[in-house]
Design an enzyme around this catalytic site. Sequence first.
Site, PDB file in Angstrom:
ATOM      1  N   VAL A  22       6.058  -1.434   6.710  1.00  0.00           N
ATOM      2  CA  VAL A  22       6.920  -2.329   7.475  1.00  0.00           C
ATOM      3  C   VAL A  22       7.122  -1.817   8.898  1.00  0.00           C
ATOM      4  O   VAL A  22       6.902  -2.526   9.872  1.00  0.00           O
ATOM      5  CB  VAL A  22       8.282  -2.499   6.771  1.00  0.00           C
ATOM      6  CG1 VAL A  22       9.254  -3.278   7.657  1.00  0.00           C
ATOM      7  CG2 VAL A  22       8.108  -3.207   5.441  1.00  0.00           C
ATOM      8  N   ASP A  40       8.536   9.248  12.267  1.00  0.00           N
ATOM      9  CA  ASP A  40       8.506   9.409  10.821  1.00  0.00           C
ATOM     10  C   ASP A  40       8.613  10.896  10.518  1.00  0.00           C
ATOM     11  O   ASP A  40       8.013  11.722  11.221  1.00  0.00           O
ATOM     12  CB  ASP A  40       7.220   8.841  10.225  1.00  0.00           C
ATOM     13  CG  ASP A  40       7.326   8.584   8.726  1.00  0.00           C
ATOM     14  OD1 ASP A  40       7.400   7.400   8.328  1.00  0.00           O
ATOM     15  OD2 ASP A  40       7.370   9.568   7.959  1.00  0.00           O
ATOM     16  N   THR A 125      15.748  -3.131   2.755  1.00  0.00           N
ATOM     17  CA  THR A 125      16.411  -4.022   1.807  1.00  0.00           C
ATOM     18  C   THR A 125      17.549  -3.289   1.106  1.00  0.00           C
ATOM     19  O   THR A 125      17.338  -2.237   0.501  1.00  0.00           O
ATOM     20  CB  THR A 125      15.407  -4.525   0.765  1.00  0.00           C
ATOM     21  OG1 THR A 125      14.365  -5.223   1.429  1.00  0.00           O
ATOM     22  CG2 THR A 125      16.088  -5.470  -0.224  1.00  0.00           C
ATOM     23  N   CYS A 265       9.543  -4.887  -3.232  1.00  0.00           N
ATOM     24  CA  CYS A 265      10.440  -6.017  -2.957  1.00  0.00           C
ATOM     25  C   CYS A 265      10.767  -6.812  -4.214  1.00  0.00           C
ATOM     26  O   CYS A 265      11.857  -6.722  -4.752  1.00  0.00           O
ATOM     27  CB  CYS A 265       9.816  -6.928  -1.896  1.00  0.00           C
ATOM     28  SG  CYS A 265       9.687  -6.158  -0.270  1.00  0.00           S
ATOM     29  N   ARG A 336       2.611   2.275  -4.647  1.00  0.00           N
ATOM     30  CA  ARG A 336       4.003   2.536  -5.033  1.00  0.00           C
ATOM     31  C   ARG A 336       4.584   1.361  -5.819  1.00  0.00           C
ATOM     32  O   ARG A 336       4.452   0.223  -5.435  1.00  0.00           O
ATOM     33  CB  ARG A 336       4.847   2.817  -3.784  1.00  0.00           C
ATOM     34  CG  ARG A 336       4.489   4.131  -3.082  1.00  0.00           C
ATOM     35  CD  ARG A 336       5.213   4.258  -1.774  1.00  0.00           C
ATOM     36  NE  ARG A 336       4.845   3.185  -0.855  1.00  0.00           N
ATOM     37  CZ  ARG A 336       5.483   2.941   0.292  1.00  0.00           C
ATOM     38  NH1 ARG A 336       6.521   3.652   0.636  1.00  0.00           N
ATOM     39  NH2 ARG A 336       5.079   1.964   1.060  1.00  0.00           N
TER      40      ARG A 336
END
Length: 437
Positions: A22, A40, A125, A265, A336
């Site tokens: 993302v 990161d 999220t 998600c 994942r």
Amino acid sequence: MDLYEKIMNRQEKISLVGLGYVGMPIAVSFAKHVDVLGYDYNAEKVDLYLQGFDPTNEVGDEAIKATSVDFTADASRLKEAKFHIVAVPTPITEDKVPDLRPVRSATKTLGQNLTKGSYVVFESTVYPGVTEEICIPILEEESGLKAGVDFKVGYSPERINPGDKEHRLENIVKVVSGMDEESLDVIAKVYEIVVEAGVHKAESIKVAEAAKVIENSQRDINIAFMNELAMIFNKMDIDTNAVLRAAGTKWNFLKFTPGLVGGHCIGVDPYYLTYKAEQEGYHSQIILSGRRINDDMGKYIVENVIKKLIEADRPVKHAKVAIVGFTFKENTPDTRNTRVIDIVHELEEYGITPLITDAVADAKEAKHEYGLDFVAMDDIRDMDAVIVAVSHDEYKTLTVEDFDTLYADNGPKVLIDVKSMYERADFENSNYIYWKL
């Protein structure tokens, strides 16, 4: 001059905290217009970007080589930016409850490097309330600054679909929210730099957080319905996809299909919503029922593998079985939360250790996450059964002749087509026992 204007004039930078499936595409998109710092904590991943490699396959190596994103693993450099976008994973634990450790850790790191006048927008999220009740206090504690006075906070749920080259950041309406009218206006204008489809200003941060979790919960429930239909029609010896094609001729029929539901998600977000609902004293009925159906699909598929092995008069224990495709969805290297692992574990319950191949998957990630080693397609031979679990483009064109090379010569060949990619008649006419969802 407000922050938006300073960003446009390259007097201030945007930072991306988290450079995965993302965050990295967002960074690359913004970098076409403004100065971007991409951070990161994983120095190895950052080094790949600096070398011009895209391990996510979301934008491609050429785009990484061409981008002006300033990639770094040095958290102190976040002080150089004034508009921060946090895009880190929010997984669940083995007990199916939200695991907020990544977002807490990223927020802590950002708070330690936050400067006055900054804006922080969370894209991860979460369930309604996380941004204001968990993230803002961490930012205040680590920075010594006061939210709403020294810095502003907003939430804009990510809608990037890994592996989807059609629905991108630029052409999907972006939901944005802010802690007040001023922050909402600035956040909206900043996202409008790259989002050609425009933005939707949510009434509050909690509304934006809730919108994200219900988007994927809705998809999860619809897929669960398709999976339940597949189980019913299988007992009736009816082709589920034929039924769906017929029903799909009606203008308002929702065109979902059965399958494994993984990823970060659809298979995760419903648990965030039901977790918060239970904190409020409500126990979900529809959402969790859909989750149970989808979580059990790996077991259901393997039960049918075993039935077909017996039908083919092949011994079950130590049967030679190959799984073709391991990622959580087609055409992405991301493994994942892939539910193909459920098939692996269920097969092991029957004393079967499958060979696994994937033309796209990140083999190093799969080794780290699951302790699995892949084999090349050419190394799959003398199988009793083959399970095609993921519809990568590379697998859609496989023919009966291609599959013939994977099996032992004697007797019927068992083919399990999880994604219904192939024509049943082609295989059944060639001594195959064919099964699909």
